[in-house]
Design a protein around this motif. Structure first.
Motif, PDB file in Angstrom:
ATOM      1  N   UNK A 276       0.612  -1.365  -0.082  1.00 25.93           N
ATOM      2  CA  UNK A 276      -0.253   0.244   0.030  1.00 25.93           C
ATOM      3  C   UNK A 276       0.641   1.513  -0.117  1.00 25.93           C
ATOM      4  N   UNK A 277       1.705   1.350  -0.099  1.00 21.13           N
ATOM      5  CA  UNK A 277       2.812   1.869  -0.352  1.00 21.13           C
ATOM      6  C   UNK A 277       3.941   2.404   1.156  1.00 21.13           C
ATOM      7  N   UNK A 278       3.860   2.003   1.834  1.00 21.53           N
ATOM      8  CA  UNK A 278       3.941   1.876   3.261  1.00 21.53           C
ATOM      9  C   UNK A 278       6.146   1.057   2.998  1.00 21.53           C
ATOM     10  N   UNK A 279       7.201   1.244   4.145  1.00 25.65           N
ATOM     11  CA  UNK A 279       7.957   1.128   4.307  1.00 25.65           C
ATOM     12  C   UNK A 279       8.111  -0.511   4.558  1.00 25.65           C
ATOM     13  N   UNK A 280       7.358  -0.824   4.802  1.00 25.88           N
ATOM     14  CA  UNK A 280       7.164  -2.320   5.619  1.00 25.88           C
ATOM     15  C   UNK A 280       7.914  -2.413   6.887  1.00 25.88           C
ATOM     16  N   UNK A 281       8.133  -1.133   7.495  1.00 26.17           N
ATOM     17  CA  UNK A 281       7.951  -1.415   9.113  1.00 26.17           C
ATOM     18  C   UNK A 281       7.322  -2.069   9.773  1.00 26.17           C
ATOM     19  N   UNK A 282       8.411  -2.735  11.193  1.00 25.57           N
ATOM     20  CA  UNK A 282       7.496  -3.609  11.484  1.00 25.57           C
ATOM     21  C   UNK A 282       6.033  -2.756  12.316  1.00 25.57           C
ATOM     22  N   UNK A 283       4.574  -3.475  12.595  1.00 21.58           N
ATOM     23  CA  UNK A 283       4.462  -2.826  12.643  1.00 21.58           C
ATOM     24  C   UNK A 283       3.019  -3.747  12.662  1.00 21.58           C
ATOM     25  N   UNK A 284       2.091  -3.196  12.966  1.00 19.59           N
ATOM     26  CA  UNK A 284       0.931  -4.327  12.081  1.00 19.59           C
ATOM     27  C   UNK A 284      -0.277  -2.812  11.745  1.00 19.59           C
ATOM     28  N   UNK A 285      -1.294  -3.726  10.943  1.00 20.99           N
ATOM     29  CA  UNK A 285      -1.918  -3.475  10.528  1.00 20.99           C
ATOM     30  C   UNK A 285      -3.806  -2.961  10.340  1.00 20.99           C
ATOM     31  N   UNK A 286      -5.030  -2.358  10.307  1.00 22.04           N
ATOM     32  CA  UNK A 286      -5.697  -2.240  10.041  1.00 22.04           C
ATOM     33  C   UNK A 286      -6.248  -4.042  10.164  1.00 22.04           C
ATOM     34  N   UNK A 287      -5.711  -4.515   8.316  1.00 24.25           N
ATOM     35  CA  UNK A 287      -6.567  -5.263   8.063  1.00 24.25           C
ATOM     36  C   UNK A 287      -5.765  -6.638   8.631  1.00 24.25           C
ATOM     37  N   UNK A 288      -4.491  -6.603   9.561  1.00 24.46           N
ATOM     38  CA  UNK A 288      -4.455  -7.563  10.287  1.00 24.46           C
ATOM     39  C   UNK A 288      -4.868  -7.194  11.862  1.00 24.46           C
TER      40      UNK A 288
ATOM     41  N   UNK B 122      -7.696  -5.417   1.141  1.00 25.61           N
ATOM     42  CA  UNK B 122      -8.192  -4.204   0.619  1.00 25.61           C
ATOM     43  C   UNK B 122      -7.550  -3.748  -0.636  1.00 25.61           C
ATOM     44  N   UNK B 123      -8.283  -3.081  -1.272  1.00 29.24           N
ATOM     45  CA  UNK B 123      -8.148  -2.570  -2.331  1.00 29.24           C
ATOM     46  C   UNK B 123      -9.013  -1.415  -3.049  1.00 29.24           C
ATOM     47  N   UNK B 124      -8.793  -0.859  -4.442  1.00 27.41           N
ATOM     48  CA  UNK B 124     -10.306   0.378  -4.435  1.00 27.41           C
ATOM     49  C   UNK B 124     -10.922  -0.024  -5.206  1.00 27.41           C
ATOM     50  N   UNK B 125     -12.478   0.579  -4.391  1.00 29.46           N
ATOM     51  CA  UNK B 125     -13.343   0.101  -4.920  1.00 29.46           C
ATOM     52  C   UNK B 125     -14.006   0.093  -6.365  1.00 29.46           C
ATOM     53  N   UNK B 126     -14.619  -0.739  -6.965  1.00 33.49           N
ATOM     54  CA  UNK B 126     -15.103  -0.937  -8.174  1.00 33.49           C
ATOM     55  C   UNK B 126     -15.257   1.434  -8.937  1.00 33.49           C
ATOM     56  N   UNK B 127     -16.453   1.358  -7.928  1.00 38.73           N
ATOM     57  CA  UNK B 127     -16.894   3.060  -8.462  1.00 38.73           C
ATOM     58  C   UNK B 127     -15.551   4.201  -7.784  1.00 38.73           C
ATOM     59  N   UNK B 128     -14.741   3.556  -7.564  1.00 36.34           N
ATOM     60  CA  UNK B 128     -13.457   4.470  -7.821  1.00 36.34           C
ATOM     61  C   UNK B 128     -13.879   5.760  -6.907  1.00 36.34           C
ATOM     62  N   UNK B 129     -14.734   5.874  -4.975  1.00 37.70           N
ATOM     63  CA  UNK B 129     -15.041   6.530  -4.350  1.00 37.70           C
ATOM     64  C   UNK B 129     -14.148   6.235  -2.846  1.00 37.70           C
ATOM     65  N   UNK B 130     -13.320   5.339  -2.938  1.00 39.42           N
ATOM     66  CA  UNK B 130     -12.541   4.928  -1.966  1.00 39.42           C
ATOM     67  C   UNK B 130     -12.545   3.427  -1.399  1.00 39.42           C
ATOM     68  N   UNK B 131     -12.674   2.454  -0.473  1.00 42.76           N
ATOM     69  CA  UNK B 131     -11.857   1.313  -0.441  1.00 42.76           C
ATOM     70  C   UNK B 131     -12.087   0.224  -0.153  1.00 42.76           C
ATOM     71  N   UNK B 132     -12.222  -1.264  -0.225  1.00 48.18           N
ATOM     72  CA  UNK B 132     -13.289  -1.575   0.135  1.00 48.18           C
ATOM     73  C   UNK B 132     -12.741  -3.151   0.965  1.00 48.18           C
ATOM     74  N   UNK B 133     -12.754  -4.145   1.808  1.00 43.73           N
ATOM     75  CA  UNK B 133     -12.419  -5.089   1.848  1.00 43.73           C
ATOM     76  C   UNK B 133     -13.540  -6.468   1.293  1.00 43.73           C
ATOM     77  N   UNK B 134     -12.466  -7.072   1.428  1.00 40.03           N
ATOM     78  CA  UNK B 134     -13.071  -8.713   1.226  1.00 40.03           C
ATOM     79  C   UNK B 134     -12.459  -9.592   2.172  1.00 40.03           C
ATOM     80  N   UNK B 135     -13.463 -10.573   2.528  1.00 41.75           N
ATOM     81  CA  UNK B 135     -12.839 -11.569   3.509  1.00 41.75           C
ATOM     82  C   UNK B 135     -12.759 -13.167   3.230  1.00 41.75           C
TER      83      UNK B 135
END
Length: 141
Positions: free
Chosen positions: A37-49, A86-99
């Motif tokens: 997602x453009x980060x540096x891969x530093x140690x930590x967690x993220x909302x998806x995890x 996580x990825x961009x929604x097809x409608x181009x207005x934000x992001x969506x998640x799938x599980x």
């Protein structure tokens, strides 16, 4: 709905690159943006995890609940894995998640296991929220 438990967490800093802490301090995590997602891969967690962790634990609890109602013993080595994308929604207005969930109940008859998993998917509040697109009130403090 009668609420039985409430908790809260607060994120500070850069959002995906900051900190998040529960009100009681039991969970206090450094957040980082994944390289994908453009980060540096530093140690930590993220909302998806964190979502995957919460969903898998909640679904396993729901599975144990429905099994208990049917007097079925779920083995201690039963697992639930949640894969969150996580990825961009097809409608181009934000992001969506799938599980996607994967449930492993060693030694249990497949038909019985499938019926318990289906029942747990109804009982689990994470599954319910994902299935019904629950409206979340947002207020400005």
């Amino acid at each position: 709905m009668a609420i039985l438990y409430t908790t809260s967490a607060t994120a500070t800093g850069g959002g995906r690159s900051g900190r998040s802490r529960t009100e009681d301090g039991v969970l206090d995590v450094q957040l980082t943006v994944p390289k994908e997602l453009g980060g540096d891969g530093a140690r930590g967690t993220n909302p998806e995890q964190l979502f995957a962790t919460g969903y898998s634990a909640c679904f396993l609890g729901a599975l144990r609940f429905v099994a208990g109602q049917k007097k079925v013993k779920i083995p201690d080595d039963t697992t639930v894995s949640a894969k969150v994308g996580i990825g961009p929604r097809d409608d181009g207005t934000g992001f969506g998640i799938e599980v996607a969930l994967t449930v492993d109940i060693p030694g249990l008859d497949r038909d019985l296991a499938e019926s318990l998993v289906a029942a747990a998917h109804i009982v689990c509040p994470y599954s319910h929220a994902m299935r019904t697109a629950t409206e979340v009130p947002v207020t400005l403090a």
